[in-house]
Scaffold this motif. Structure first.
Motif, PDB file in Angstrom:
ATOM      1  N   ARG A  34       0.820  -0.789   0.006  1.00 36.84           N
ATOM      2  CA  ARG A  34       0.149   0.146   0.083  1.00 36.84           C
ATOM      3  C   ARG A  34       0.801   1.034  -0.010  1.00 36.84           C
ATOM      4  O   ARG A  34       1.774   1.187   0.683  1.00 36.84           O
ATOM      5  N   HIS A  36       0.198   5.221   0.509  1.00 39.41           N
ATOM      6  CA  HIS A  36      -0.799   6.190   0.867  1.00 39.41           C
ATOM      7  C   HIS A  36      -0.120   7.275   0.931  1.00 39.41           C
ATOM      8  O   HIS A  36       0.680   8.065   1.548  1.00 39.41           O
ATOM      9  N   ASP A  39      -6.113   9.939   2.766  1.00 43.27           N
ATOM     10  CA  ASP A  39      -7.436   9.432   2.967  1.00 43.27           C
ATOM     11  C   ASP A  39      -8.057   9.685   1.952  1.00 43.27           C
ATOM     12  O   ASP A  39      -7.891  10.966   1.236  1.00 43.27           O
ATOM     13  N   TRP A 165      -4.247   7.140  -3.190  1.00 41.51           N
ATOM     14  CA  TRP A 165      -3.638   5.712  -2.410  1.00 41.51           C
ATOM     15  C   TRP A 165      -3.687   4.789  -3.394  1.00 41.51           C
ATOM     16  O   TRP A 165      -4.707   4.922  -4.310  1.00 41.51           O
ATOM     17  N   TYR A 167      -2.911   0.117  -3.954  1.00 44.39           N
ATOM     18  CA  TYR A 167      -2.824  -1.204  -3.250  1.00 44.39           C
ATOM     19  C   TYR A 167      -2.044  -1.771  -4.780  1.00 44.39           C
ATOM     20  O   TYR A 167      -3.254  -1.848  -5.598  1.00 44.39           O
ATOM     21  N   LEU A 195     -10.610  -3.900   0.690  1.00 44.68           N
ATOM     22  CA  LEU A 195     -10.268  -3.253   1.132  1.00 44.68           C
ATOM     23  C   LEU A 195     -11.323  -1.704   1.950  1.00 44.68           C
ATOM     24  O   LEU A 195     -11.750  -1.894   1.407  1.00 44.68           O
ATOM     25  N   ASP A 196     -10.236  -1.159   2.783  1.00 48.69           N
ATOM     26  CA  ASP A 196     -10.903   0.322   3.219  1.00 48.69           C
ATOM     27  C   ASP A 196     -10.900   1.265   2.182  1.00 48.69           C
ATOM     28  O   ASP A 196      -9.484   1.360   1.687  1.00 48.69           O
ATOM     29  N   THR A 199      -9.191   4.759   3.108  1.00 48.62           N
ATOM     30  CA  THR A 199      -7.484   4.762   3.283  1.00 48.62           C
ATOM     31  C   THR A 199      -6.905   3.652   2.651  1.00 48.62           C
ATOM     32  O   THR A 199      -5.710   3.876   2.661  1.00 48.62           O
ATOM     33  N   GLU A 201      -6.611   0.820   3.489  1.00 44.22           N
ATOM     34  CA  GLU A 201      -5.799  -0.541   3.885  1.00 44.22           C
ATOM     35  C   GLU A 201      -6.567  -1.679   3.424  1.00 44.22           C
ATOM     36  O   GLU A 201      -7.547  -1.854   3.488  1.00 44.22           O
ATOM     37  N   ARG A 202      -6.031  -2.977   3.688  1.00 46.63           N
ATOM     38  CA  ARG A 202      -6.060  -4.435   3.409  1.00 46.63           C
ATOM     39  C   ARG A 202      -7.329  -4.309   5.052  1.00 46.63           C
ATOM     40  O   ARG A 202      -6.416  -4.560   6.255  1.00 46.63           O
TER      41      ARG A 202
END
Length: 411
Positions: A34, A36, A39, A165, A167, A195-196, A199, A201-202
């Protein structure tokens, strides 16, 4: 416990530094997938047709009316060669997927541009995002555009095109289009991921590799994944949205397009042209229709849900509607000798386009209301929004003469 030696400290520092060097991009992608910057803003209106199939369930049904027979045909944006991905309609912009676009006037010389273009409702370009040539239909969620290509997923600011972001999920397939529900983004890769959306995030990934994932559909609590390889389980998987565990596998052949998910069943067309109705409760196949999606030539196509029927486009065959409960043919409509794309359902009827450039409307009872020919070759399934159809098309007989772009058929 012994204190760390100088050698161990230097080794640890060296390992950390190595991850930051250009020579360890592969390690970075593997262990730190990721990136970032900030957000993503996922609040706000996502638009009338924000993703492949119009919604996360991929039903291709939308609120509002469709166009009339006397609608105008307007070129919104020019893109050379072959615009073959469905148009996304956001709250005040369009998203066009372009592959092999030569743009001599744009400062790129003769280099081909592949990627996503955002344009306002008049067709003026807002931004463009270069991608790998194999890129799926983007998804709008609030003020963010989610784009997936063979390298991974990016969350892009809808106003500026800046990447919030990224991923790197490993190799994916060009048909994959992100599905978003409850702030989660569902995407493919070597393993299927959640994923979120804000963000990147996984949240989870599947325990087993699923490298043949083609695309997916999603409800509040389930994700239906289309699988393109018979050696990797059934043609459809159903995953739990909370943790990615497998709820069921459906015994259907390899499937390349998303399932259309209803309340009790999901519907898919496999590589053999077989339409299957699969129970959402346990994955059992309730009925099948052989050759539902082909005429003289086999073609993969995604089904569409409208009223009590499931619709499938035909190849040198008419549009076909099947009863959702029994699988019996409800009606056929449209040109019988043309190549139909997946239709769309609006509140006043079903609208279809063919490769040969026929646009038509059918009532929910199968009565054809009008049919019109346009002087273009249509190159992708339509979207419907604001009383209009949107699709890609091209003119010209040979590759050298092709002039492609994205059109509006409506007021």
């Amino acid at each position: 416990m012994h204190p760390p030696t100088r050698r161990r400290v230097l080794a640890a520092l060296g390992s950390a530094a190595a991850l930051g060097t250009a020579g360890c991009t592969g390690l970075r992608a593997r262990y730190l997938p990721r990136t970032h910057e900030r957000d993503a803003d996922v609040s706000g209106d996502s638009g009338p047709w924000p993703t492949l199939g119009g919604d996360a369930r991929r039903t291709a049904s939308a609120d509002g009316p469709g166009p009339d027979a006397d609608a105008r045909l307007t070129r919104l944006h020019g893109a050379n060669h072959f615009p073959e991905r469905q148009v996304v309609v956001g709250p005040d912009f369009f998203l066009f997927v372009v592959r092999r676009w030569f743009d001599p006037g744009g400062g790129d010389g003769d280099d081909p541009f592949s990627g996503v273009i955002a344009a306002d409702r008049e067709g003026s370009e807002r931004w463009r995002l270069p991608t790998e040539p194999d890129v799926g239909v983007p998804t709008v969620v609030g003020n963010t555009v989610l784009v997936e290509d063979t390298n991974g997923t990016r969350a892009v600011d809808a106003e500026t095109g800046a990447v919030n972001w990224r991923y790197r999920s490993g190799y994916g397939f060009p048909h994959v289009s992100p599905a978003v529900r409850r702030g989660r983004v569902y995407v493919g890769g070597r393993r299927f991921l959640a994923l979120d959306a804000a963000t990147g995030e996984r949240l989870w990934r599947t325990d087993v590799e699923m490298p043949a994932v083609q695309t997916c559909s999603a409800t509040e609590d389930r994700v239906v994944v289309s699988n393109g390889y018979d050696g990797n389980g059934g043609g459809l998987f159903c995953l739990d949205a909370e943790d990615g565990s497998v709820r069921w596998e459906a015994d259907v052949a390899a499937t390349y397009d998303p399932a259309a998910v209803g309340e009790k069943r999901c519907f898919s067309v496999d590589e053999e042209g077989v339409l299957s109705a699969v129970s959402m409760a346990d994955g059992s196949v309730e009925w099948t229709r052989n050759g539902a999606a082909d005429g003289d030539y086999l073609r993969y196509e995604q089904p569409v849900l409208a009223g009590g029927v499931v619709l499938v486009g035909g190849w040198n065959a008419p549009l076909r509607a099947f009863d959702r409960e029994t699988g019996e043919t409800a009606w056929t409509a449209g040109p019988a000798d043309e190549r139909h794309y997946a239709p769309v359902a609006a509140e006043d009827g079903v609208y279809g386009v063919t490769w040969e450039g026929t646009v038509y409307e059918v009532g929910f009872d199968g009565t054809e209301r009008w049919r019109r020919s346009i002087a273009r070759t249509v190159t992708c399934a339509p979207s419907v929004a604001d009383g209009a159809l949107y699709f890609g098309s091209r003119s010209g007989e040979t590759v050298e003469e092709w002039r492609g772009g994205f059109d509006r058929f409506g007021p």
